[in-house]
Design a protein around this motif. Structure first.
Motif, PDB file in Angstrom:
ATOM      1  N   GLY A 149       8.964   2.030 -10.355  1.00  0.00           N
ATOM      2  CA  GLY A 149       7.879   2.871  -9.856  1.00  0.00           C
ATOM      3  C   GLY A 149       8.152   4.325 -10.160  1.00  0.00           C
ATOM      4  N   ARG A 150       7.217   5.181  -9.823  1.00  0.00           N
ATOM      5  CA  ARG A 150       7.385   6.614 -10.029  1.00  0.00           C
ATOM      6  C   ARG A 150       7.209   7.333  -8.708  1.00  0.00           C
ATOM      7  N   LEU A 151       7.830   8.482  -8.594  1.00  0.00           N
ATOM      8  CA  LEU A 151       7.845   9.243  -7.354  1.00  0.00           C
ATOM      9  C   LEU A 151       7.075  10.539  -7.539  1.00  0.00           C
ATOM     10  N   ILE A 152       6.090  10.775  -6.671  1.00  0.00           N
ATOM     11  CA  ILE A 152       5.290  11.996  -6.702  1.00  0.00           C
ATOM     12  C   ILE A 152       5.634  12.808  -5.460  1.00  0.00           C
ATOM     13  N   ARG A 197      -7.080   7.019  -0.263  1.00  0.00           N
ATOM     14  CA  ARG A 197      -8.299   7.458  -0.948  1.00  0.00           C
ATOM     15  C   ARG A 197      -8.332   7.039  -2.413  1.00  0.00           C
ATOM     16  N   SER A 198      -7.243   6.404  -2.863  1.00  0.00           N
ATOM     17  CA  SER A 198      -7.195   5.918  -4.242  1.00  0.00           C
ATOM     18  C   SER A 198      -7.651   4.472  -4.371  1.00  0.00           C
ATOM     19  N   VAL A 199      -7.909   3.799  -3.249  1.00  0.00           N
ATOM     20  CA  VAL A 199      -8.291   2.390  -3.307  1.00  0.00           C
ATOM     21  C   VAL A 199      -9.606   2.269  -4.091  1.00  0.00           C
ATOM     22  N   PRO A 200      -9.588   1.535  -5.194  1.00  0.00           N
ATOM     23  CA  PRO A 200     -10.779   1.510  -6.052  1.00  0.00           C
ATOM     24  C   PRO A 200     -11.932   0.684  -5.503  1.00  0.00           C
ATOM     25  N   ALA A 208       6.082  -3.746  -1.705  1.00  0.00           N
ATOM     26  CA  ALA A 208       5.059  -2.704  -1.549  1.00  0.00           C
ATOM     27  C   ALA A 208       4.612  -2.171  -2.902  1.00  0.00           C
ATOM     28  N   ASP A 209       3.358  -1.762  -2.963  1.00  0.00           N
ATOM     29  CA  ASP A 209       2.806  -1.122  -4.168  1.00  0.00           C
ATOM     30  C   ASP A 209       2.789   0.387  -4.032  1.00  0.00           C
ATOM     31  N   GLY A 235       2.082   0.461 -12.985  1.00  0.00           N
ATOM     32  CA  GLY A 235       0.845  -0.274 -13.219  1.00  0.00           C
ATOM     33  C   GLY A 235      -0.230  -0.032 -12.190  1.00  0.00           C
ATOM     34  N   VAL A 236       0.143   0.574 -11.043  1.00  0.00           N
ATOM     35  CA  VAL A 236      -0.839   0.879  -9.996  1.00  0.00           C
ATOM     36  C   VAL A 236      -1.436   2.248 -10.282  1.00  0.00           C
ATOM     37  N   LYS A 237      -2.742   2.317 -10.312  1.00  0.00           N
ATOM     38  CA  LYS A 237      -3.424   3.578 -10.605  1.00  0.00           C
ATOM     39  C   LYS A 237      -3.835   4.252  -9.297  1.00  0.00           C
ATOM     40  N   ILE A 238      -3.570   5.546  -9.207  1.00  0.00           N
ATOM     41  CA  ILE A 238      -4.010   6.317  -8.048  1.00  0.00           C
ATOM     42  C   ILE A 238      -4.752   7.553  -8.525  1.00  0.00           C
ATOM     43  N   ALA A 239      -5.535   8.101  -7.625  1.00  0.00           N
ATOM     44  CA  ALA A 239      -6.327   9.296  -7.936  1.00  0.00           C
ATOM     45  C   ALA A 239      -5.625  10.528  -7.378  1.00  0.00           C
ATOM     46  N   SER A 240      -5.915  11.678  -7.959  1.00  0.00           N
ATOM     47  CA  SER A 240      -5.377  12.930  -7.433  1.00  0.00           C
ATOM     48  C   SER A 240      -6.116  13.291  -6.150  1.00  0.00           C
ATOM     49  N   LEU A 241      -5.393  13.926  -5.244  1.00  0.00           N
ATOM     50  CA  LEU A 241      -5.989  14.375  -3.988  1.00  0.00           C
ATOM     51  C   LEU A 241      -6.231  15.881  -4.015  1.00  0.00           C
ATOM     52  N   ILE A 242      -5.381  16.584  -4.752  1.00  0.00           N
ATOM     53  CA  ILE A 242      -5.458  18.040  -4.851  1.00  0.00           C
ATOM     54  C   ILE A 242      -5.629  18.422  -6.312  1.00  0.00           C
TER      55      ILE A 242
END
Length: 363
Positions: free
Chosen positions: A68-71, A85-88, A183-184, A207-214
């Motif tokens: 995974g990656r860490l933001i 808020r990224s749930v498609p 967990a995803d 592989g999990v796509k999320i949207a930007s919040l800011i």
């Protein structure tokens, strides 16, 4: 603050580890040291700051699953909001004892919401019925009020069988327990594991796509705009590395403190599971107790009645209500939070003082 003050509120926040403070200091230095440089700048001081950020990212990521990656974020609240808020598509199911950062974010998202009940021990049944069409299941690893440890691995399997993602608030478990398996999306924050306030992280499985919040300059791979603080990142990283190193030692220390506290407060009832729990959290109940008076009589001890985020509402704890307590019972409860730097002598003195103050109330 008086020297004799005893801090037993480690679920609300933890003290900054000396190692974390030391890691931050070079990036808080004056102009001559160039520690103030922007880590997104291309000059040499900027590149040095960026390198420190990446070292910290690796240290924090070592607490979480592989793949995974860490933001970096401003904290777990932001991380949870971004994940939710990224749930498609589809609805969102969450446990009845989730933190308000999850509950309020779900309700604000406009998605169909389902609250998953917990039993009297404060645990979600892995076979709980989850609505068809659910796109995200959110269950925390360790509850911040009663310390119960959820069967997240089994719940993640359930979510995946339905085609849903699994989000875990691991704020109270990160650096203390193994990472939530399956967990995803995982949200954590530095100040609950002896790091600085003002920084957290969202871990995203590959592989999990999320949207930007800011929106802004496109930092953090375009997912979290804003200038990172090398000092906060370095402190977070050092605290995470120390937690990884001390995990078993800290766990055994807290087990001893919990056992000591229970032996002194033996007539108090435990809220939540006695077995599936984090030992640093004791939520205890004594019928007839007047909590505001107890807090006043024990003013040299920091403890609470529940979540710091809900302490000003005056309403009974949503978590304690979810496990079946009546409002009066919930108001008869206290939370003691032990940590790495809590001494046995402090726990002994505090528990004797709390018991004496309760007896003085005639309960």
């Amino acid at each position: 603050m008086p020297a004799q003050f005893i801090y037993l509120d480690n679920q609300a926040t933890t003290p900054l580890a000396p190692e974390a403070r030391a890691a931050m200091e070079p990036w808080l230095a004056g102009p001559e040291a160039m520690g103030f440089a922007n880590p997104h700048s291309m000059h040499r001081p900027g590149r040095a700051a960026a390198a420190a950020v990446e070292v910290a990212r690796e240290q924090v990521a070592a607490l979480l699953p592989k793949g995974g990656r860490l933001i970096f974020t401003s904290g777990a609240t932001e991380a949870l909001n971004q994940a939710i808020r990224s749930v498609p598509r589809g609805g969102i199911a969450y446990s009845a004892i989730e933190h308000s950062a999850v509950v309020n974010s779900v309700l604000a998202s406009g998605a169909a919401a389902q609250e998953l009940p917990v039993n009297a021990d404060g645990l979600v049944d892995p076979d709980v019925e989850i609505a068809e069409g659910t796109g995200l299941v959110a269950v925390m690893q360790v509850n911040n009020e009663i310390g119960t440890v959820q069967p997240v691995a089994q719940l993640a399997i359930r979510a995946h069988e339905m085609g849903a993602l699994f989000l875990c608030d691991a704020v109270q478990g990160a650096g203390k327990l193994a990472p939530p398996e399956g967990a995803d999306l995982i949200a954590i924050t530095a100040h609950k594991l002896y790091g600085p306030k003002g920084i957290g992280a969202l871990w995203v499985r590959d592989g999990v796509k999320i949207a930007s919040l800011i929106e802004g300059g496109g930092q953090e791979g375009g997912l979290r705009s804003g200038t990172l603080s090398p000092a906060l990142c370095a402190g977070f990283g050092a605290a995470a590395a120390l937690a990884n190193e001390r995990m078993e030692t800290d766990f055994q220390h807290l087990c001893g403190l919990a056992q000591l506290a229970r032996s002194i407060l033996s007539r108090w009832s435990l809220n939540g599971s006695a077995a599936a729990r984090w030992p640093g959290n004791l939520n205890l109940r004594l019928d007839g107790l007047n909590f505001p008076r107890l807090l006043s009589d024990c003013r040299t001890i920091a403890f609470s009645a529940g979540s710091a985020c809900g302490s000003g509402t005056g309403a009974p704890s949503r978590v304690l209500s979810a496990i079946g307590l009546e409002p009066k019972e919930a108001r008869n409860s206290i939370r003691l939070g032990f940590g790495r730097y809590t001494a046995r002598e402090e726990v002994e003195a505090a528990c004797h003082a709390i018991e004496a103050a309760a007896q003085a109330q005639g309960v």
